[in-house]
Structures are given as structure tokens and as C-alpha cells.
Design an enzyme around this catalytic site. Structure first.
Site, PDB file in Angstrom:
ATOM      1  N   GLN A 150      32.889  -2.220 122.951  1.00 44.97           N
ATOM      2  CA  GLN A 150      32.785  -2.821 122.112  1.00 44.97           C
ATOM      3  C   GLN A 150      33.683  -4.290 122.191  1.00 44.97           C
ATOM      4  O   GLN A 150      34.940  -3.930 122.431  1.00 44.97           O
ATOM      5  CB  GLN A 150      33.303  -2.349 120.721  1.00 44.97           C
ATOM      6  CG  GLN A 150      32.293  -0.878 120.230  1.00 44.97           C
ATOM      7  CD  GLN A 150      31.388  -1.191 119.631  1.00 44.97           C
ATOM      8  OE1 GLN A 150      30.796  -2.449 119.645  1.00 44.97           O
ATOM      9  NE2 GLN A 150      30.397  -0.143 118.958  1.00 44.97           N
ATOM     10  N   ARG A 178      33.065   6.824 119.179  1.00 42.69           N
ATOM     11  CA  ARG A 178      34.289   7.272 120.020  1.00 42.69           C
ATOM     12  C   ARG A 178      35.372   7.563 119.357  1.00 42.69           C
ATOM     13  O   ARG A 178      36.302   8.598 119.683  1.00 42.69           O
ATOM     14  CB  ARG A 178      34.389   6.600 121.355  1.00 42.69           C
ATOM     15  CG  ARG A 178      32.847   6.930 122.134  1.00 42.69           C
ATOM     16  CD  ARG A 178      32.597   5.748 122.977  1.00 42.69           C
ATOM     17  NE  ARG A 178      32.353   4.602 122.250  1.00 42.69           N
ATOM     18  CZ  ARG A 178      32.142   3.380 123.109  1.00 42.69           C
ATOM     19  NH1 ARG A 178      31.831   3.258 124.229  1.00 42.69           N
ATOM     20  NH2 ARG A 178      31.685   2.290 122.277  1.00 42.69           N
ATOM     21  N   ILE A 237       3.450  -2.372 115.082  1.00 42.63           N
ATOM     22  CA  ILE A 237       2.447  -2.629 114.111  1.00 42.63           C
ATOM     23  C   ILE A 237       2.790  -2.237 112.626  1.00 42.63           C
ATOM     24  O   ILE A 237       3.277  -1.013 112.449  1.00 42.63           O
ATOM     25  CB  ILE A 237       0.922  -2.459 114.500  1.00 42.63           C
ATOM     26  CG1 ILE A 237       0.569  -1.085 114.552  1.00 42.63           C
ATOM     27  CG2 ILE A 237       0.811  -3.331 115.673  1.00 42.63           C
ATOM     28  CD1 ILE A 237      -0.747  -0.880 114.719  1.00 42.63           C
ATOM     29  N   GLY A 238       2.250  -3.033 111.615  1.00 39.05           N
ATOM     30  CA  GLY A 238       2.751  -2.369 110.139  1.00 39.05           C
ATOM     31  C   GLY A 238       2.270  -1.153 110.093  1.00 39.05           C
ATOM     32  O   GLY A 238       3.102  -0.298 109.439  1.00 39.05           O
ATOM     33  N   LYS A 293      25.174   9.785 111.859  1.00 36.91           N
ATOM     34  CA  LYS A 293      24.169   8.895 112.426  1.00 36.91           C
ATOM     35  C   LYS A 293      23.701   9.712 113.697  1.00 36.91           C
ATOM     36  O   LYS A 293      24.300  10.096 114.493  1.00 36.91           O
ATOM     37  CB  LYS A 293      24.790   7.531 112.858  1.00 36.91           C
ATOM     38  CG  LYS A 293      23.774   6.566 113.463  1.00 36.91           C
ATOM     39  CD  LYS A 293      24.149   5.213 113.470  1.00 36.91           C
ATOM     40  CE  LYS A 293      24.986   4.841 114.760  1.00 36.91           C
ATOM     41  NZ  LYS A 293      24.090   4.778 115.892  1.00 36.91           N
ATOM     42  N   ASP A 321      18.792   6.123 113.478  1.00 36.56           N
ATOM     43  CA  ASP A 321      19.176   5.063 114.089  1.00 36.56           C
ATOM     44  C   ASP A 321      18.190   4.833 114.984  1.00 36.56           C
ATOM     45  O   ASP A 321      18.682   4.894 116.200  1.00 36.56           O
ATOM     46  CB  ASP A 321      20.610   4.760 114.340  1.00 36.56           C
ATOM     47  CG  ASP A 321      21.112   3.383 114.700  1.00 36.56           C
ATOM     48  OD1 ASP A 321      20.046   2.570 114.599  1.00 36.56           O
ATOM     49  OD2 ASP A 321      21.947   3.068 115.647  1.00 36.56           O
ATOM     50  N   LYS A 328      15.934   2.306 115.014  1.00 40.72           N
ATOM     51  CA  LYS A 328      15.496   0.841 114.996  1.00 40.72           C
ATOM     52  C   LYS A 328      13.916   0.696 115.371  1.00 40.72           C
ATOM     53  O   LYS A 328      13.564   0.162 116.572  1.00 40.72           O
ATOM     54  CB  LYS A 328      16.331   0.217 116.243  1.00 40.72           C
ATOM     55  CG  LYS A 328      17.858   0.408 115.973  1.00 40.72           C
ATOM     56  CD  LYS A 328      18.423  -0.618 117.108  1.00 40.72           C
ATOM     57  CE  LYS A 328      19.971  -0.634 116.589  1.00 40.72           C
ATOM     58  NZ  LYS A 328      20.825   0.742 117.070  1.00 40.72           N
ATOM     59  N   LEU A 329      13.300   0.998 114.296  1.00 44.63           N
ATOM     60  CA  LEU A 329      11.826   0.969 114.657  1.00 44.63           C
ATOM     61  C   LEU A 329      11.077  -0.160 114.911  1.00 44.63           C
ATOM     62  O   LEU A 329      11.714  -1.271 113.885  1.00 44.63           O
ATOM     63  CB  LEU A 329      11.136   1.815 113.456  1.00 44.63           C
ATOM     64  CG  LEU A 329      11.427   3.132 113.082  1.00 44.63           C
ATOM     65  CD1 LEU A 329      10.497   3.756 112.174  1.00 44.63           C
ATOM     66  CD2 LEU A 329      11.439   4.080 114.543  1.00 44.63           C
TER      67      LEU A 329
HETATM   68  O1  C5P Z   1      31.533   4.835 119.789  1.00 43.09           O
HETATM   69  P1  C5P Z   1      31.402   3.478 118.989  1.00 43.09           P
HETATM   70  O2  C5P Z   1      32.249   3.854 117.591  1.00 43.09           O
HETATM   71  O3  C5P Z   1      31.345   2.185 119.586  1.00 43.09           O
HETATM   72  O4  C5P Z   1      29.758   3.825 118.414  1.00 43.09           O
HETATM   73  C1  C5P Z   1      29.384   2.859 117.517  1.00 43.09           C
HETATM   74  C2  C5P Z   1      27.988   3.314 117.174  1.00 43.09           C
HETATM   75  O5  C5P Z   1      27.295   2.344 116.619  1.00 43.09           O
HETATM   76  C3  C5P Z   1      27.187   3.690 118.293  1.00 43.09           C
HETATM   77  O6  C5P Z   1      26.137   4.593 117.989  1.00 43.09           O
HETATM   78  C4  C5P Z   1      26.475   2.485 118.713  1.00 43.09           C
HETATM   79  O7  C5P Z   1      24.895   2.727 119.061  1.00 43.09           O
HETATM   80  C5  C5P Z   1      25.989   1.667 117.294  1.00 43.09           C
HETATM   81  N1  C5P Z   1      25.914   0.464 117.011  1.00 43.09           N
HETATM   82  C6  C5P Z   1      26.858  -0.456 117.656  1.00 43.09           C
HETATM   83  N2  C5P Z   1      26.432  -1.869 117.622  1.00 43.09           N
HETATM   84  C7  C5P Z   1      25.302  -2.158 116.908  1.00 43.09           C
HETATM   85  C8  C5P Z   1      24.439  -1.330 116.276  1.00 43.09           C
HETATM   86  C9  C5P Z   1      24.781   0.108 116.621  1.00 43.09           C
HETATM   87  O8  C5P Z   1      27.709  -0.257 118.068  1.00 43.09           O
HETATM   88  N3  C5P Z   1      24.983  -3.569 116.735  1.00 43.09           N
END
Ligand code: C5P
Length: 233
Positions: free
Chosen positions: A188, A209, A69-70, A36, A63, A65-66
Site C-alpha cells: 500500500q 494484513r 452490460i446492464g 470482506k 468485493d 467489482k462487477l
Molecule cells: O492487507 P490490506 O489491509 O492492504 O488489504 C486491503 C484490502 O482492501 C484488500 O482486500 C485490497 O484488495 C482492498 N483494496 C485496496 N485498495 C483499493 C480497493 C480495495 O487495498 N483501492
């Protein structure tokens, strides 16, 4: 269609440069097939790098996240489809999702919608001018995504169980917030182990990570793939 356990693991290349990404990818070798690329690497040469990875037979999730406008979304998605990417995120606004589905056309690119960013709670939504709580808006946008023909949703592992019934075999679920037992949560807040997330209905797991900062990233990736293999159908 069954997806091989290894292909369900998407490693987040949250790194500052393509040199750093190359270093990690060479350590991971054939343990990982799907990467990703988000804002950090995407705006530091990551889009050209995506083409390089695809040329080596890897799959790439863009990733970015666009949301625009359409017409702008549609043309941007057409360009990303030409790179040969597998997944692309857009925000789950009906106009944006329709334009993205038109832009990907019959290419192999799959559009994933982000319903409500997981950093938002009900108060953040009110501050942004929305009347619905997070749970309602997530459900409503997921239903809209399904009806528009979006290919999948990005959701937290906790949301996966509820969204499974909305997706009902029509959309795949891709979940970040994955932590193997004993791994540091970092920032997280709502985490699940790989096995639990797959059990809750996730089709793909995004892991950053716990792999990128591991002393042995390849061993960390392999152990997650093994855990997925034990539970995935
Ligand atoms: O390092 P970690 O496992 O927390 O990375 C999670 C990845 O998923 C990161 O690239 C983060 O930006 C992405 N992400 C997230 N939560 C979301 C959407 C994307 O952690 N809701």
C-alpha cells in the site's frame, strides 16, 4: 444513524480457502462483525461461505467489482442480494451503477462504486484511452454515482476528505489502505491510521494484513476498534 465502532471495521478475508477463513474468523470471535470477500476467496467457495457467515449474524462485503452490460449486472446483483450480503462493489460506469441500483432494489444490499482503481495513475489512464487525470475522473464518477443513487464509494483515505463534499451525506465512504501506527505498509502506497481515516470522513475501514498477519489477530482488531471508537461520532 450512528454505527457502532466495531461495525465500522471490515476485515478483508484475502485467504486461499474457506478453511483458512474459518480459522481466522474463529480467532477473531466477537471482536469483528464485518468481513470482506474478494476474488481470491470468492472464487474458492467464498460465495457459499458468505451465506454461512450471514447465517451466523456477521455482515459480508462482496468485493467482486462487477462490470458488464446492464442486464447482466442487474441479474447478478439480484443474486448477491439474495445471499443477504451488506455491501457489493461495482465499477463506477453509469450503465453499470444504474443496473446495480435496480438489481439491489429494496433489499438490504448497498452498492459501493469504485471510481478509479488506486493502482492507476494518470499515465495508466492515458494508456487505457482516457483523457482525464485520475483526480478529475474520480470526482466526475463520484458525482455520477451520487446522482444515480449509489449507496457509497470505495476510496483511498486521502481521497475521502475531497469526496466527503461530493457524497454530502448521501453516500458512505469505505476506505482500504489503513495501517495502525507502526504497522508494515506492504504494497500500500497511500496509507493512514484508523483514527486519521475516520477523521478524514471514512465511514467504514477495510483492513487486511494488519489483522490477518498479526501474531494475535483478535488483539489487533480490538485495538483498531478502540482507535475508531475514540474518534468516530
Ligand atoms: O492487507 P490490506 O489491509 O492492504 O488489504 C486491503 C484490502 O482492501 C484488500 O482486500 C485490497 O484488495 C482492498 N483494496 C485496496 N485498495 C483499493 C480497493 C480495495 O487495498 N483501492
Amino acid at each position: 444513524m450512528t454505527i457502532a465502532a466495531r461495525d465500522r471495521l471490515i476485515v478483508a478475508l484475502d485467504l486461499p480457502s474457506t478453511e483458512a477463513a474459518r480459522g481466522l474468523i474463529s480467532k477473531l470471535g466477537d471482536a469483528v462483525s464485518f468481513y470482506k470477500i474478494g476474488y481470491q476467496l470468492g472464487f474458492a467457495g467464498g460465495l457459499e461461505f458468505a451465506g454461512e457467515l450471514i447465517g451466523q449474524g456477521k455482515q459480508v462485503f462482496i468485493d467482486l467489482k462487477l462490470h458488464d452490460i446492464g442486464n447482466t449486472v442487474e441479474k447478478g446483483v439480484e443474486s448477491i442480494a439474495k445471499i443477504g450480503a451488506t455491501f457489493l462493489t461495482v465499477h463506477a460506469y453509469p450503465q453499470t451503477m444504474k443496473a446495480a441500483v435496480t438489481g439491489r432494489g429494496g433489499s438490504k444490499l448497498k452498492i459501493l462504486a469504485v471510481t478509479v482503481l488506486t493502482s492507476y495513475d494518470d499515465k495508466d489512464l492515458r494508456d487505457a484511452g482516457y483523457a482525464s487525470p485520475v483526480s478529475e475522473l474520480v470526482k466526475r464518477r463520484a458525482e455520477q454515482a451520487r446522482d444515480i443513487g449509489v449507496d457509497g464509494l470505495v476510496c483511498s483515505p486521502e481521497e475521502a476528505a475531497a469526496l466527503r463534499s461530493v457524497a454530502a451525506g448521501k453516500m458512505m465512504l469505505v476506505t482500504p489502505g489503513i495501517r495502525p501506527a507502526g504497522a508494515a505498509a506492504g504494497d500500500q502506497k497511500r496509507i493512514m491510521t484508523p483514527a486519521k481515516a475516520i477523521g478524514a470522513g471514512a465511514d467504514y475501514l477495510v483492513v487486511g494484513r494488519p489483522i490477518t498477519e498479526a501474531a494475535d489477530p483478535k488483539a489487533a482488531a480490538r485495538s483498531i476498534v478502540e482507535e475508531i471508537a475514540q474518534v468516530a461520532k
